[in-house]
Scaffold this active site. Structure first.
Site, mmCIF file in Angstrom:
data_model
loop_
_atom_site.group_PDB
_atom_site.id
_atom_site.type_symbol
_atom_site.label_atom_id
_atom_site.label_comp_id
_atom_site.label_asym_id
_atom_site.label_seq_id
_atom_site.Cartn_x
_atom_site.Cartn_y
_atom_site.Cartn_z
ATOM 1 C CB CYS A 161 22.484 11.470 -13.022
ATOM 2 S SG CYS A 161 21.286 11.046 -14.317
ATOM 3 C CB CYS A 163 24.599 13.133 -17.544
ATOM 4 S SG CYS A 163 22.917 13.474 -16.978
ATOM 5 C CD GLU A 177 22.357 7.720 -13.890
ATOM 6 O OE1 GLU A 177 21.326 7.816 -14.608
ATOM 7 O OE2 GLU A 177 23.504 7.774 -14.371
#
Lengths: 161, 161
Positions: free
Chosen positions: A92, A89, A61
């Site tokens: 990101c 996560c 990402e």
């Protein structure tokens, strides 16, 4: 204004992200892929490059966001939508927030990632504040700690972000 | 094992981070600086480059972490300590977690950053989970979403991180 993707579009972009993730494993990277879709329809791909680039921040990402910003020459991706092969996560999510991404869609989730050996779930707990012992963060009183913000306020040429 | 810096060392590294932040304003960047100190004493600097590089992830701490990992040719900075001119935002904390940084010290705090016009405080609230309307995150059921992790498990050459 962001225009939310229709469901068929979302599935198409997520399938692309999953395909990138599968292909990235054979290329020696982590099993993650992502696509940033700009409001005008341009798309920017990312795959996990942590081990190949020795860059612990090179999550799919983040790579897609960095590429979109670089190629559009704009650090502000307002109205863009992020599609990720797996639940982003905290790194990101925070990258997407700073980039002003409007919405995020993901396919696999954090439990799938944990089952595959990735630490996202632990890091989510860190942000939940339950246990910071993993990485203590300490404030230190320092004379002059306000100098950078004073310089910023005084600098006429500053570009806000 | 990380060896926590002594207090005089911490002040010295934080003063360097603050100095980098001040200098970065005149260079056209954001008012943030950071230093990664490795267990062997090597140091790696970072300054905020968001607007100059059109990279919304180029926070000082992220830049320092990326540089430390690139120059040591290791995505794992186990035992390193991160010094930041200002309290690290969730992006920078997450980057430090993934990099296996052992501890973080900062000088100015999130309220100072908010007073100077930076959104860190809002993003902290996002991670607190109180209000996700800023950037909705949606799971989409997708056939084949597990394929990347299956490929990962089956790939003998995988490098775990």
């Amino acid at each position: 204004m962001s225009s939310p993707a229709s469901q068929p579009d979302a599935a198409r972009h997520l399938e692309r992200a999953v395909g990138l993730a599968v292909a990235n494993v054979a290329d020696g990277g982590g099993p993650f892929g992502a696509v940033v879709v700009m409001p005008d329809g341009r798309t920017f791909d990312g795959v996990n490059r942590v081990t190949r680039d020795n860059d612990p921040t090179a999550h799919a990402e983040v790579v897609a966001i960095r590429r979109a910003a670089a190629e559009t020459a704009d650090f502000d991706l307002h109205g863009a939508v992020l599609y990720a092969s797996c639940e982003p996560c905290p790194l990101c999510l925070a990258a997407a927030l700073w980039a002003r991404v409007g919405a995020v869609h993901f396919a696999a989730d954090r439990r799938d990632a944990a089952a595959a050996g990735f630490d996202d779930a632990v890091f989510y707990e860190y942000f939940d504040g339950a246990d910071r012992s993993l990485m203590p963060v300490a404030h230190v009183d320092l004379a002059g700690s306000g100098r950078p913000f004073e310089a910023w306020a005084a600098f006429a040429g500053r570009i806000e972000y």
